[in-house]
Design a protein around this motif. Sequence first.
Motif, PDB file in Angstrom:
ATOM      1  N   PHE A 270       0.882  -1.107  -0.518  1.00 32.36           N
ATOM      2  CA  PHE A 270       0.190  -0.283   0.280  1.00 32.36           C
ATOM      3  C   PHE A 270       0.943   1.181  -0.442  1.00 32.36           C
ATOM      4  O   PHE A 270       1.367   1.459   0.954  1.00 32.36           O
ATOM      5  N   ALA A 271       0.651   2.218  -0.826  1.00 31.70           N
ATOM      6  CA  ALA A 271       1.510   3.122  -0.584  1.00 31.70           C
ATOM      7  C   ALA A 271       0.132   4.257  -0.526  1.00 31.70           C
ATOM      8  O   ALA A 271      -0.365   4.765  -1.572  1.00 31.70           O
ATOM      9  N   SER A 272       0.118   5.162   0.112  1.00 29.16           N
ATOM     10  CA  SER A 272      -0.339   6.847  -0.062  1.00 29.16           C
ATOM     11  C   SER A 272      -0.539   7.602  -0.776  1.00 29.16           C
ATOM     12  O   SER A 272       1.085   7.749  -1.224  1.00 29.16           O
ATOM     13  N   GLU A 273      -1.201   7.910  -1.066  1.00 27.24           N
ATOM     14  CA  GLU A 273      -1.320   9.245  -2.928  1.00 27.24           C
ATOM     15  C   GLU A 273      -1.951  10.281  -2.293  1.00 27.24           C
ATOM     16  O   GLU A 273      -3.442  10.350  -2.512  1.00 27.24           O
ATOM     17  N   ILE A 274      -2.245  11.540  -1.500  1.00 24.52           N
ATOM     18  CA  ILE A 274      -3.030  12.346  -1.480  1.00 24.52           C
ATOM     19  C   ILE A 274      -1.967  13.725  -1.123  1.00 24.52           C
ATOM     20  O   ILE A 274      -0.988  13.678  -1.537  1.00 24.52           O
ATOM     21  N   GLU A 275      -3.486  15.019  -1.201  1.00 30.43           N
ATOM     22  CA  GLU A 275      -3.070  15.911  -1.639  1.00 30.43           C
ATOM     23  C   GLU A 275      -2.260  16.533  -0.113  1.00 30.43           C
ATOM     24  O   GLU A 275      -2.911  15.849   0.915  1.00 30.43           O
ATOM     25  N   GLY A 276      -1.634  17.234   0.461  1.00 35.50           N
ATOM     26  CA  GLY A 276      -1.360  18.378   1.558  1.00 35.50           C
ATOM     27  C   GLY A 276      -0.851  17.094   2.316  1.00 35.50           C
ATOM     28  O   GLY A 276       0.354  16.234   2.096  1.00 35.50           O
ATOM     29  N   ARG A 277      -0.885  17.106   3.666  1.00 34.82           N
ATOM     30  CA  ARG A 277      -0.301  17.133   4.767  1.00 34.82           C
ATOM     31  C   ARG A 277      -1.296  15.723   5.250  1.00 34.82           C
ATOM     32  O   ARG A 277       0.063  14.670   5.548  1.00 34.82           O
ATOM     33  N   GLY A 278      -2.246  15.621   5.370  1.00 30.13           N
ATOM     34  CA  GLY A 278      -3.147  14.319   5.242  1.00 30.13           C
ATOM     35  C   GLY A 278      -3.572  15.309   6.674  1.00 30.13           C
ATOM     36  O   GLY A 278      -4.631  13.897   7.646  1.00 30.13           O
ATOM     37  N   MET A 279      -3.919  16.432   7.495  1.00 35.96           N
ATOM     38  CA  MET A 279      -4.770  16.080   8.350  1.00 35.96           C
ATOM     39  C   MET A 279      -6.354  16.897   7.882  1.00 35.96           C
ATOM     40  O   MET A 279      -6.729  17.025   8.906  1.00 35.96           O
ATOM     41  N   GLN A 280      -6.195  16.829   7.122  1.00 36.35           N
ATOM     42  CA  GLN A 280      -7.678  16.749   6.429  1.00 36.35           C
ATOM     43  C   GLN A 280      -9.213  15.767   6.908  1.00 36.35           C
ATOM     44  O   GLN A 280     -10.003  16.641   7.139  1.00 36.35           O
ATOM     45  N   PHE A 281      -7.995  14.186   7.037  1.00 34.01           N
ATOM     46  CA  PHE A 281      -9.097  13.650   6.975  1.00 34.01           C
ATOM     47  C   PHE A 281      -9.418  13.880   7.403  1.00 34.01           C
ATOM     48  O   PHE A 281     -10.956  13.355   8.072  1.00 34.01           O
ATOM     49  N   GLN A 282      -9.024  13.956   9.114  1.00 31.93           N
ATOM     50  CA  GLN A 282      -9.937  13.766  10.379  1.00 31.93           C
ATOM     51  C   GLN A 282     -10.736  15.293  10.574  1.00 31.93           C
ATOM     52  O   GLN A 282     -11.939  15.244  11.315  1.00 31.93           O
ATOM     53  N   ALA A 283     -10.423  16.221   9.600  1.00 33.84           N
ATOM     54  CA  ALA A 283     -11.468  17.507   9.419  1.00 33.84           C
ATOM     55  C   ALA A 283     -13.401  16.667   8.532  1.00 33.84           C
ATOM     56  O   ALA A 283     -14.515  16.913   9.632  1.00 33.84           O
ATOM     57  N   LEU A 284     -12.970  16.130   7.858  1.00 31.81           N
ATOM     58  CA  LEU A 284     -13.856  15.283   7.234  1.00 31.81           C
ATOM     59  C   LEU A 284     -14.653  14.689   8.043  1.00 31.81           C
ATOM     60  O   LEU A 284     -15.385  14.450   8.069  1.00 31.81           O
ATOM     61  N   ALA A 285     -13.755  13.698   9.109  1.00 24.26           N
ATOM     62  CA  ALA A 285     -14.119  13.084   9.785  1.00 24.26           C
ATOM     63  C   ALA A 285     -15.317  13.528  11.087  1.00 24.26           C
ATOM     64  O   ALA A 285     -16.614  13.334  11.010  1.00 24.26           O
ATOM     65  N   ALA A 286     -14.207  14.968  11.569  1.00 24.58           N
ATOM     66  CA  ALA A 286     -15.609  15.885  11.979  1.00 24.58           C
ATOM     67  C   ALA A 286     -16.906  15.763  11.299  1.00 24.58           C
ATOM     68  O   ALA A 286     -17.749  16.072  12.832  1.00 24.58           O
ATOM     69  N   GLU A 287     -16.997  16.468  10.243  1.00 23.52           N
ATOM     70  CA  GLU A 287     -18.133  16.727   9.521  1.00 23.52           C
ATOM     71  C   GLU A 287     -18.927  15.932   9.604  1.00 23.52           C
ATOM     72  O   GLU A 287     -20.203  15.964   9.540  1.00 23.52           O
ATOM     73  N   ARG A 288     -18.004  14.734   8.816  1.00 20.60           N
ATOM     74  CA  ARG A 288     -19.695  13.562   8.924  1.00 20.60           C
ATOM     75  C   ARG A 288     -20.118  13.367  10.461  1.00 20.60           C
ATOM     76  O   ARG A 288     -21.272  13.256  10.403  1.00 20.60           O
ATOM     77  N   LEU A 289     -19.287  13.185  11.451  1.00 20.19           N
ATOM     78  CA  LEU A 289     -20.233  13.181  12.408  1.00 20.19           C
ATOM     79  C   LEU A 289     -21.057  13.932  12.993  1.00 20.19           C
ATOM     80  O   LEU A 289     -22.156  13.966  13.352  1.00 20.19           O
ATOM     81  N   VAL A 290     -20.497  15.141  12.583  1.00 21.53           N
ATOM     82  CA  VAL A 290     -21.641  16.223  13.137  1.00 21.53           C
ATOM     83  C   VAL A 290     -23.167  15.739  12.538  1.00 21.53           C
ATOM     84  O   VAL A 290     -24.041  16.520  12.941  1.00 21.53           O
TER      85      VAL A 290
END
Length: 327
Positions: A270-290
């Motif tokens: 598995f190799a990660s291919e993302i934009e940015g540092r990757g801190m956005q995924f926790q924010a996206l999760a928070a938005e989904r939870l809300v």
Amino acid sequence: MTGLHWGILATGGIAHAFTSDLRTAGLDVTAVGSRRIDSAREFAARYDIPHAHGSYEELVADPDVDIVYIATPHPSHVENALLALDHGKHVLVEKPFTLNEAEAAAIREKAAEKGLLAMEAMWTRYLPHMVRIREIVAAGTLGEIRVVAADHTQRISTDPAHRLNDLALGGGALLDLGIYPISFAVDVLGLPERVSALARISDAGSDAEVATMFVHEGGAISTTVSSSRAAGADTAQVVGTEARIEIDRVWYTPTSFRVIASDGTVVEEFASEIEGRGMQFQALAAERLVADGAISSDVLGIDETVAIMGVLDEVRRQIGVVYPGER
């Protein structure tokens, strides 16, 4: 996305990293607050944020803000999170969540009282390679997991005045660095049943190096090493009876891993291919939870966050580190 309006509380380095990734993900950053209005205005101009506030009180009172990212030093997390919750804002609190278990529990209780999301910003747990690792573990591919080993070692600073060496700021390798591998071990194996810890204490009284060994349910063992004075490999392993996962450096950031069977056969890469540092995924999760009306994360729930702070308390008890005001 839910269209939540984010407020950024404080303007230090971690706030810059997080806000940059929010922009990468196209999320709505509405306001920033700092104790200095000039700092808030500079930050707002850099990230095209509409509202700049010269105090944290003004930020959390902003009616356009729905959720606040707490980016202050560790000792301020509890005060800042409670302030935001009291103003009806959801909170994403930078790790470590607080200085200790009691403070973490206070945030949990306030969030429950207000019916708001309180979530630790342990961004590593939300990265794509960690999501895949949890799927592999859940599928039983590794067999019975016997060992988790991870390190977080950096050469940062020996200056006693540096934040990471200052006990008054929650300094030391444990809270800044050790929280990553310890949280990872808990993610894979659950909370430890036994805790053992050793450390080298700096001249400033903070923990420069910390080693832990935990025994988890069923006898599985996890080991972690953290250092703020020496840079190591920063790799991790999950070892089972049928296969193991080897996570490349830097394991707690977007990276790659391999699943290797007991006979040495590589069964998955598995190799990660993302934009940015990757801190956005926790924010996206928070938005989904809300959006789902949740007040606790399904990846790192508030109860688990509080319990992990309790584990860190026990580690500190064993190595003899006490923060000012705790006695």
